[in-house]
Enzyme design. Structure first.
Site, PDB file in Angstrom:
ATOM      1  N   HIS A   1     -80.487  36.299   9.897  1.00 48.71           N
ATOM      2  CA  HIS A   1     -79.895  35.310  10.797  1.00 48.71           C
ATOM      3  C   HIS A   1     -80.662  33.994  10.773  1.00 48.71           C
ATOM      4  O   HIS A   1     -80.161  32.978  11.241  1.00 48.71           O
ATOM      5  CB  HIS A   1     -79.869  35.887  12.217  1.00 48.71           C
ATOM      6  CG  HIS A   1     -78.606  35.606  12.968  1.00 48.71           C
ATOM      7  ND1 HIS A   1     -77.388  35.351  12.377  1.00 48.71           N
ATOM      8  CD2 HIS A   1     -78.366  35.560  14.314  1.00 48.71           C
ATOM      9  CE1 HIS A   1     -76.468  35.155  13.309  1.00 48.71           C
ATOM     10  NE2 HIS A   1     -77.037  35.270  14.487  1.00 48.71           N
TER      11      HIS A   1
ATOM     12  N   ASN B   1     -72.024  33.269  16.442  1.00 42.96           N
ATOM     13  CA  ASN B   1     -72.225  32.699  17.776  1.00 42.96           C
ATOM     14  C   ASN B   1     -72.830  31.301  17.756  1.00 42.96           C
ATOM     15  O   ASN B   1     -72.572  30.502  18.655  1.00 42.96           O
ATOM     16  CB  ASN B   1     -73.070  33.633  18.633  1.00 42.96           C
ATOM     17  CG  ASN B   1     -72.309  34.877  19.031  1.00 42.96           C
ATOM     18  OD1 ASN B   1     -71.085  34.857  19.155  1.00 42.96           O
ATOM     19  ND2 ASN B   1     -73.012  35.978  19.213  1.00 42.96           N
TER      20      ASN B   1
END
Length: 191
Positions: free
Chosen positions: A21, A114
């Site tokens: 990530h 997100n």
């Protein structure tokens, strides 16, 4: 001087440093190292400034708001430095794109990311440039959140770092040639 905001998405701190990530942070770290720059902790993120070709002022941003609130930092620095929407580029991981592939787009959905959702919410549009780096691995059976927050495997590292050089080429082409020309050059070759 034309200004650009190049934002790499990731999570701050040693716990997340080597996770999938944090791909956006990794790309910016490599650029900053290549040009002998450094990051300074400023409001909502780590910033590195760079005058490129005496014509363009680049702001490299690693938000420390965590991925899910990246939009807060992006919006703040856009407004503070008066950076046009067309001069913003977001670098993120993409779990649906094959490992090592890049895809540059000028608009689109978040793909469930997100960080991209947060940016869209804060700047009130999905029409911003994003460079997505594929982290998909069909052999991994982990839940999505566990996979993106897991560390890179040793056998992935060499290939990953060789691919980051292409990502840097794409970023500087975006800065120099603009979105459309860069998309035509890189996307058709499935880099």
């Amino acid at each position: 001087m034309e200004k650009f905001l190049i934002t790499g998405l990731g999570n701050p701190g040693n716990l997340y440093q080597k996770t999938r990530h944090n791909l956006g942070f990794l790309v910016l770290d490599k650029i900053v190292k290549k040009y002998y720059l450094s990051f300074s902790k400023k409001k909502l993120g780590f910033i590195s400034e760079f005058n490129y070709n005496k014509k363009k002022q680049l702001f490299f941003l690693k938000p420390y708001t965590y991925v899910n609130n990246s939009g807060i930092a992006v919006k703040y620095w856009m407004i503070k430095e008066k950076i046009l929407l067309k001069n913003i580029l977001i670098i993120s991981d993409d779990i649906y794109l094959n490992f090592g592939n890049f895809r540059l787009k000028g608009k689109g959905g978040s793909g469930g990311h997100n960080g991209l959702k947060s940016i869209e919410k804060e700047i009130n549009t999905s029409h911003y440039a994003r460079l997505r780096f594929g982290i998909k691995n069909n052999k991994e059976k982990k839940e999505k959140i566990d996979y993106v927050l897991s560390n890179w495997k040793i056998k992935e590292i060499d290939y990953l770092f060789s691919r980051l050089d292409i990502g840097i080429q794409i970023i500087f082409s975006f800065i120099t040639n603009g979105l459309e020309q860069t998309m035509n050059l890189f996307n058709k070759n499935n880099f």
